[in-house]
Design a protein around this motif. Structure first.
Motif, PDB file in Angstrom:
ATOM      1  N   LEU A  21       0.829  -1.200   0.000  1.00 10.75           N
ATOM      2  CA  LEU A  21       0.000   0.000   0.000  1.00 10.75           C
ATOM      3  C   LEU A  21       0.864   1.251   0.000  1.00 10.75           C
ATOM      4  O   LEU A  21       0.540   2.233  -0.679  1.00 10.75           O
ATOM      5  N   GLN A  22       1.954   1.203   0.734  1.00  9.53           N
ATOM      6  CA  GLN A  22       2.855   2.352   0.766  1.00  9.53           C
ATOM      7  C   GLN A  22       3.478   2.575  -0.611  1.00  9.53           C
ATOM      8  O   GLN A  22       3.568   3.711  -1.069  1.00  9.53           O
ATOM      9  N   GLN A  23       3.876   1.506  -1.281  1.00  5.81           N
ATOM     10  CA  GLN A  23       4.454   1.628  -2.621  1.00  5.81           C
ATOM     11  C   GLN A  23       3.437   2.226  -3.586  1.00  5.81           C
ATOM     12  O   GLN A  23       3.768   3.091  -4.385  1.00  5.81           O
ATOM     13  N   ARG A  24       2.197   1.766  -3.507  1.00 11.87           N
ATOM     14  CA  ARG A  24       1.143   2.311  -4.361  1.00 11.87           C
ATOM     15  C   ARG A  24       0.918   3.780  -4.079  1.00 11.87           C
ATOM     16  O   ARG A  24       0.730   4.581  -4.989  1.00 11.87           O
ATOM     17  N   GLY A  25       0.932   4.128  -2.801  1.00 14.54           N
ATOM     18  CA  GLY A  25       0.752   5.526  -2.425  1.00 14.54           C
ATOM     19  C   GLY A  25       1.856   6.403  -2.976  1.00 14.54           C
ATOM     20  O   GLY A  25       1.599   7.513  -3.449  1.00 14.54           O
ATOM     21  N   CYS A  26       3.070   5.892  -2.961  1.00 17.67           N
ATOM     22  CA  CYS A  26       4.189   6.665  -3.529  1.00 17.67           C
ATOM     23  C   CYS A  26       4.023   6.802  -5.036  1.00 17.67           C
ATOM     24  O   CYS A  26       4.288   7.867  -5.598  1.00 17.67           O
ATOM     25  N   GLN A  27       3.573   5.774  -5.702  1.00 21.33           N
ATOM     26  CA  GLN A  27       3.387   5.823  -7.144  1.00 21.33           C
ATOM     27  C   GLN A  27       2.272   6.809  -7.501  1.00 21.33           C
ATOM     28  O   GLN A  27       2.395   7.576  -8.454  1.00 21.33           O
TER      29      GLN A  27
END
Length: 74
Positions: free
Chosen positions: A62-68
């Motif tokens: 979820l954090q990776q998606r949020g950064c993207q």
């Protein structure tokens, strides 16, 4: 005799490493519990540990998606 001693020393080192890893896991669980992250508390139950690892993986994704998404908005 030397090989036996080496095996014993290796076993002792392995046990020390496992105990250190167990301590690190407990520290991480305690930190996440204190931070209010749902599902985290100090446990050695293998099923609960698996659940916590899955929760951490979900949080990471979820954090990776949020950064993207954040980068796309720029």
């Amino acid at each position: 005799a030397v090989e036996h001693r080496i095996r014993e020393e290796q076993r002792a080192m392995d046990q020390k490493i496992v105990l250190e890893l167990d301590r690190k896991v407990a520290d991480q669980q305690s930190t996440l519990e204190k931070a209010g992250v749902a599902g985290f508390y100090v446990t050695t139950n293998p099923q609960e540990l698996t659940l916590q690892m899955n929760l951490l993986e979900l949080i990471r994704k979820l954090q990776q998606r949020g950064c993207q998404v954040g980068k796309a908005a720029l």
